[in-house]
Design an enzyme around this catalytic site. Sequence first.
Site, PDB file in Angstrom:
ATOM      1  N   LYS A   1      55.851   7.866 -25.871  1.00 33.68           N
ATOM      2  CA  LYS A   1      55.671   9.250 -25.422  1.00 33.68           C
ATOM      3  C   LYS A   1      57.024   9.924 -25.248  1.00 33.68           C
ATOM      4  CE  LYS A   1      51.200   8.952 -24.884  1.00 33.68           C
ATOM      5  NZ  LYS A   1      50.336   9.551 -25.864  1.00 33.68           N
TER       6      LYS A   1
ATOM      7  N   SER B   1      49.214  10.551 -31.463  1.00 33.97           N
ATOM      8  CA  SER B   1      49.723  11.379 -30.363  1.00 33.97           C
ATOM      9  C   SER B   1      51.167  11.840 -30.548  1.00 33.97           C
ATOM     10  CB  SER B   1      49.586  10.642 -29.031  1.00 33.97           C
ATOM     11  OG  SER B   1      50.491   9.570 -28.950  1.00 33.97           O
TER      12      SER B   1
END
Length: 136
Positions: free
Chosen positions: A86, A49
């Site tokens: 993230k 990701s």
Amino acid sequence: MRVIPLKASAGITGFESPAADYCQLPLSLDELLVVHPSATFIGQAQGDSMQGVGIFDGDILIVDRHESMRNGDVIVANLNGEFVCKIIDTRGRLLLSSNERHQPVPIHEYDEFSIEGVVIRSVRCHRASPLLAANG
């Protein structure tokens, strides 16, 4: 630590040793990679990701708890009991991936959410580390 000045190029033009003109710097990897030793921990990335910002599966993350988090920083957070790496969007209250295959994750008021630290460096191992294999 000895630093060998290597130039990245596509071809090899000779056989001279790149170590022939090394210079020695008075530093260690700890000093180079860690700013606040007592507030720093190391993690290992899992998944794809964050590839858009150069963090790949298996990379080592150096996370600093002392650094103040800013909008757009890569962070490690605990979201509902799961550690995630993230990009933080403080304005939209979102956790963003840097891979278009992953959707943004909203941070709701009812979520258990805490920022564990700011990712200040990442390191890629091109061969498996026995230290990492022992902990996996």
